[in-house]
Design a protein around this motif. Structure first.
Motif, PDB file in Angstrom:
ATOM      1  N   ARG A  90      14.139  33.437   8.355  1.00  0.00           N
ATOM      2  CA  ARG A  90      13.199  34.525   8.633  1.00  0.00           C
ATOM      3  C   ARG A  90      12.059  34.549   7.606  1.00  0.00           C
ATOM      4  O   ARG A  90      10.914  34.852   7.943  1.00  0.00           O
ATOM      5  N   LEU A  91      12.367  34.246   6.349  1.00  0.00           N
ATOM      6  CA  LEU A  91      11.337  34.196   5.319  1.00  0.00           C
ATOM      7  C   LEU A  91      10.295  33.142   5.640  1.00  0.00           C
ATOM      8  O   LEU A  91       9.077  33.384   5.553  1.00  0.00           O
ATOM      9  N   LEU A  92      10.751  31.950   6.004  1.00  0.00           N
ATOM     10  CA  LEU A  92       9.824  30.874   6.344  1.00  0.00           C
ATOM     11  C   LEU A  92       8.993  31.233   7.575  1.00  0.00           C
ATOM     12  O   LEU A  92       7.787  30.973   7.622  1.00  0.00           O
ATOM     13  N   TYR A  93       9.627  31.823   8.563  1.00  0.00           N
ATOM     14  CA  TYR A  93       8.949  32.132   9.823  1.00  0.00           C
ATOM     15  C   TYR A  93       7.846  33.172   9.628  1.00  0.00           C
ATOM     16  O   TYR A  93       6.704  32.983  10.053  1.00  0.00           O
ATOM     17  N   PHE A  94       8.182  34.276   8.983  1.00  0.00           N
ATOM     18  CA  PHE A  94       7.216  35.369   8.856  1.00  0.00           C
ATOM     19  C   PHE A  94       6.198  35.140   7.745  1.00  0.00           C
ATOM     20  O   PHE A  94       5.039  35.534   7.866  1.00  0.00           O
ATOM     21  N   PHE A  95       6.616  34.544   6.635  1.00  0.00           N
ATOM     22  CA  PHE A  95       5.711  34.394   5.506  1.00  0.00           C
ATOM     23  C   PHE A  95       4.773  33.195   5.645  1.00  0.00           C
ATOM     24  O   PHE A  95       3.636  33.239   5.173  1.00  0.00           O
ATOM     25  N   TYR A  96       5.253  32.112   6.271  1.00  0.00           N
ATOM     26  CA  TYR A  96       4.458  30.882   6.323  1.00  0.00           C
ATOM     27  C   TYR A  96       4.047  30.469   7.735  1.00  0.00           C
ATOM     28  O   TYR A  96       3.052  29.770   7.897  1.00  0.00           O
ATOM     29  N   GLY A  97       4.812  30.847   8.724  1.00  0.00           N
ATOM     30  CA  GLY A  97       4.471  30.486  10.089  1.00  0.00           C
ATOM     31  C   GLY A  97       5.608  29.761  10.787  1.00  0.00           C
ATOM     32  O   GLY A  97       6.515  29.218  10.149  1.00  0.00           O
ATOM     33  N   ALA A  98       5.547  29.729  12.123  1.00  0.00           N
ATOM     34  CA  ALA A  98       6.627  29.147  12.924  1.00  0.00           C
ATOM     35  C   ALA A  98       6.864  27.677  12.592  1.00  0.00           C
ATOM     36  O   ALA A  98       8.010  27.204  12.594  1.00  0.00           O
ATOM     37  N   ALA A  99       5.795  26.939  12.303  1.00  0.00           N
ATOM     38  CA  ALA A  99       5.955  25.509  12.017  1.00  0.00           C
ATOM     39  C   ALA A  99       6.819  25.267  10.790  1.00  0.00           C
ATOM     40  O   ALA A  99       7.557  24.266  10.717  1.00  0.00           O
ATOM     41  N   PHE A 100       6.772  26.183   9.826  1.00  0.00           N
ATOM     42  CA  PHE A 100       7.513  25.995   8.581  1.00  0.00           C
ATOM     43  C   PHE A 100       8.974  26.432   8.697  1.00  0.00           C
ATOM     44  O   PHE A 100       9.789  26.080   7.844  1.00  0.00           O
ATOM     45  N   SER A 101       9.322  27.189   9.730  1.00  0.00           N
ATOM     46  CA  SER A 101      10.716  27.601   9.896  1.00  0.00           C
ATOM     47  C   SER A 101      11.629  26.419  10.196  1.00  0.00           C
ATOM     48  O   SER A 101      12.853  26.527  10.079  1.00  0.00           O
ATOM     49  N   LEU A 102      11.036  25.276  10.548  1.00  0.00           N
ATOM     50  CA  LEU A 102      11.829  24.065  10.751  1.00  0.00           C
ATOM     51  C   LEU A 102      12.471  23.589   9.445  1.00  0.00           C
ATOM     52  O   LEU A 102      13.383  22.758   9.470  1.00  0.00           O
ATOM     53  N   GLY A 103      12.007  24.104   8.324  1.00  0.00           N
ATOM     54  CA  GLY A 103      12.565  23.717   7.027  1.00  0.00           C
ATOM     55  C   GLY A 103      13.707  24.584   6.557  1.00  0.00           C
ATOM     56  O   GLY A 103      14.108  24.498   5.388  1.00  0.00           O
ATOM     57  N   ALA A 104      14.295  25.414   7.458  1.00  0.00           N
ATOM     58  CA  ALA A 104      15.361  26.332   7.042  1.00  0.00           C
ATOM     59  C   ALA A 104      16.584  25.580   6.515  1.00  0.00           C
ATOM     60  O   ALA A 104      17.196  25.980   5.524  1.00  0.00           O
ATOM     61  N   GLY A 105      16.965  24.497   7.174  1.00  0.00           N
ATOM     62  CA  GLY A 105      18.108  23.714   6.706  1.00  0.00           C
ATOM     63  C   GLY A 105      17.854  23.093   5.356  1.00  0.00           C
ATOM     64  O   GLY A 105      18.731  23.065   4.476  1.00  0.00           O
ATOM     65  N   THR A 106      16.647  22.597   5.170  1.00  0.00           N
ATOM     66  CA  THR A 106      16.262  22.032   3.874  1.00  0.00           C
ATOM     67  C   THR A 106      16.291  23.098   2.786  1.00  0.00           C
ATOM     68  O   THR A 106      16.754  22.856   1.664  1.00  0.00           O
ATOM     69  N   LEU A 107      15.804  24.286   3.118  1.00  0.00           N
ATOM     70  CA  LEU A 107      15.813  25.399   2.170  1.00  0.00           C
ATOM     71  C   LEU A 107      17.234  25.732   1.722  1.00  0.00           C
ATOM     72  O   LEU A 107      17.484  25.975   0.527  1.00  0.00           O
ATOM     73  N   ALA A 108      18.179  25.724   2.656  1.00  0.00           N
ATOM     74  CA  ALA A 108      19.568  26.056   2.321  1.00  0.00           C
ATOM     75  C   ALA A 108      20.150  25.072   1.311  1.00  0.00           C
ATOM     76  O   ALA A 108      20.958  25.452   0.457  1.00  0.00           O
ATOM     77  N   ILE A 109      19.741  23.815   1.385  1.00  0.00           N
ATOM     78  CA  ILE A 109      20.232  22.806   0.432  1.00  0.00           C
ATOM     79  C   ILE A 109      19.518  22.931  -0.909  1.00  0.00           C
ATOM     80  O   ILE A 109      20.122  22.752  -1.975  1.00  0.00           O
ATOM     81  N   LEU A 110      18.228  23.257  -0.870  1.00  0.00           N
ATOM     82  CA  LEU A 110      17.445  23.321  -2.110  1.00  0.00           C
ATOM     83  C   LEU A 110      17.763  24.548  -2.957  1.00  0.00           C
ATOM     84  O   LEU A 110      17.525  24.540  -4.172  1.00  0.00           O
TER      85      LEU A 110
END
Length: 486
Positions: free
Chosen positions: A306-326
């Motif tokens: 939700r942070l990626l989606y609302f703060f940066y845009g829908a295109a960046f929400s694809l990085g949610a899995g990467t965020l969980a690892i980082l």
């Protein structure tokens, strides 16, 4: 301020780092929505290449100069020797960049190459002034200079992007920030040029070799994954990956502030054999770094997409899995960063380099294997594995000269408070779906409030230190936040 110098400088450093983080986050959100992941990815690659060639131009002499100047002997001579060496290395870094221009396709295509040359030249003045005041123990001035750098950079970048300059505006703002920082810190530089000799050069060389090698290793953790993602994938992937990584960096701004504040202090204590002060400062550093890092990791696991989606845009929400690892990378980063700082401050840069070199080799190999297989998630996995390895090896080396202690009681309390926060946020999200940014901000605010109340109730030591600090700054302390009785 009615507080001791270490706390005072830590507050200034923390405030500056918090300002830098907030401004960086807000500006990246604006750029993400305005120019998209491709141009943002090109800018991230520009910053990555700048960091590489600026390190070559510095040669480790910046850290060596800070170390020698902070020791309080022949300060002007060491400063002058550093100025001489920094100017000479500029030609080496620029020459290498021009030689490699044909293979730096990404920079040439985006139009960022000329800006990179200008940034490297300007950085000489900025670095000389900043390292000079930092070595003199003026940590607050150094941090305010960094804040001015960021403020000017962002203001110019936002204006340039609005006017449609794209990557040229982003890179031009970067250069403007360097100039502003250099002009500010130079005003407070009280060192002067003085004769120096071979002993001063040899002393700088003896430290700079290991500092350069250690810094090179840290640079791999910071930017090798970005460069490899750009090589194997696209600028869009670079933009998504770096945004996810930036979002996790909020977990470590306390660590960065403490690193900046403690290095000259530990250098002085180590020089005078006051190792008990070093051990206490390191243990406190772990605790106060984890005080922020742990809840950020827990909260990020719950709210990341939700942070990626609302703060940066829908295109960046694809990085949610990467965020969980980082996110857990930043927990390991706390221990790695503070322990390698201690090794360098205690005049053991060889050990810092050796442990970093092993982790660097593993990082490169894992990136080469995992990025083609798993994309940006592979880069995240490589970073996590090697950061844990680096922290573990650094702890073993540091344990040979001081006792490395983690304050188990406060750390357990931090984890318990973070679990209470996670439960509150999960219940809130279940009752009120996170369908807009205002609800998301409400969940974040609730989590932060629950965490602070619980940790201050659980841990009397943290409560008392924060209360004393607040009162020293003239901030009233609410009675409802009284800590648990001893």
């Amino acid at each position: 301020m009615r507080i001791d110098p270490v706390r005072r400088q830590s507050v200034i450093s923390l405030g500056s780092t918090l300002g830098l983080t907030a401004i960086g986050f807000l500006s990246t959100m604006f750029f993400a929505h305005t120019v998209g992941p491709a141009i943002l990815g090109a800018y991230f690659l520009f910053v990555a290449y700048y960091s590489v060639f600026n390190l070559i131009g510095d040669g480790g002499f910046g850290g060596a100069a800070v170390k020698r100047i902070s020791e309080g002997v022949d300060q002007n001579a060491y400063f002058t020797a550093f100025v001489f060496l920094r100017a000479m290395l500029l030609f080496a870094s620029v020459g290498l960049l021009l030689l490699l221009r044909p293979i730096l396709v990404d920079l040439s295509v985006s139009g960022a190459f000329p800006w990179l040359l200008v940034a490297l030249v300007v950085s000489v003045f900025s670095n000389i002034a900043s390292n000079g005041v930092y070595g003199r123990g003026k940590v607050g001035i150094n941090q305010i200079g960094n804040l001015i750098d960021t403020l000017v950079r962002i203001i110019v970048q936002v204006a340039a992007v609005i006017l449609g300059y794209g990557i040229a505006g982003l890179a031009g703002g970067f250069v403007a920030g360097l100039i502003a920082c250099g002009l500010f810190t130079f005003r407070f530089l009280d060192l002067s040029l003085a004769p120096f000799g071979l002993p001063h050069l040899r002393s700088l060389f003896s430290f700079s070799v290991w500092t350069f090698l250690s810094s090179s290793g840290y640079l791999v953790f910071s930017y090798a994954d970005t460069i490899m993602v750009g090589y194997f994938l696209t600028d869009v992937d670079v933009g998504i990956y770096r945004v996810a990584l930036q979002l996790t960096s909020i977990a470590t701004f306390v660590t960065l502030a403490l690193h900046t504040t403690l290095f000259p202090k530990i250098s002085y204590w180590g020089k005078h054999g006051e190792l008990s002060l070093v051990e206490h400062a390191l243990g406190r550093g772990f605790t106060y770094s984890l005080l922020l890092a742990v809840p950020v990791v827990f909260g990020g696991w719950i709210l990341g997409e939700r942070l990626l989606y609302f703060f940066y845009g829908a295109a960046f929400s694809l990085g949610a899995g990467t965020l969980a690892i980082l996110l857990p990378v930043q927990i390991a980063h706390v221990f790695m960063f503070l322990q390698t700082m201690c090794l360098n401050a205690l005049n053991r840069p060889q050990d810092s380099f050796r442990v970093t070199a092993i982790a660097v080799g593993a990082n490169i190999l894992l990136n080469l294997v995992l990025i083609p297989l798993y994309g940006i998630m592979g880069a995240a996995m490589a970073t996590l594995i090697t950061m844990v390895l680096n922290a573990t090896l650094a702890s073993r080396k540091l344990s040979r000269c001081i006792q490395v202690r983690v304050e188990s009681g406060p750390v357990v309390n931090i984890v318990l408070a973070a679990l209470a926060m996670s439960a509150a946020v999960a219940v809130f999200s279940y009752i009120i779906p996170l369908t807009n940014v205002l609800v998301l901000l409400g969940a974040i605010a609730l989590g932060g409030l629950v965490y602070m109340v619980v940790i201050l109730k659980l841990d009397r030591g943290i409560h008392d230190e924060l209360k004393d600090l607040a009162e020293g700054l003239g901030i009233p302390w609410p009675g409802v936040l009284r800590g648990q009785s001893k």
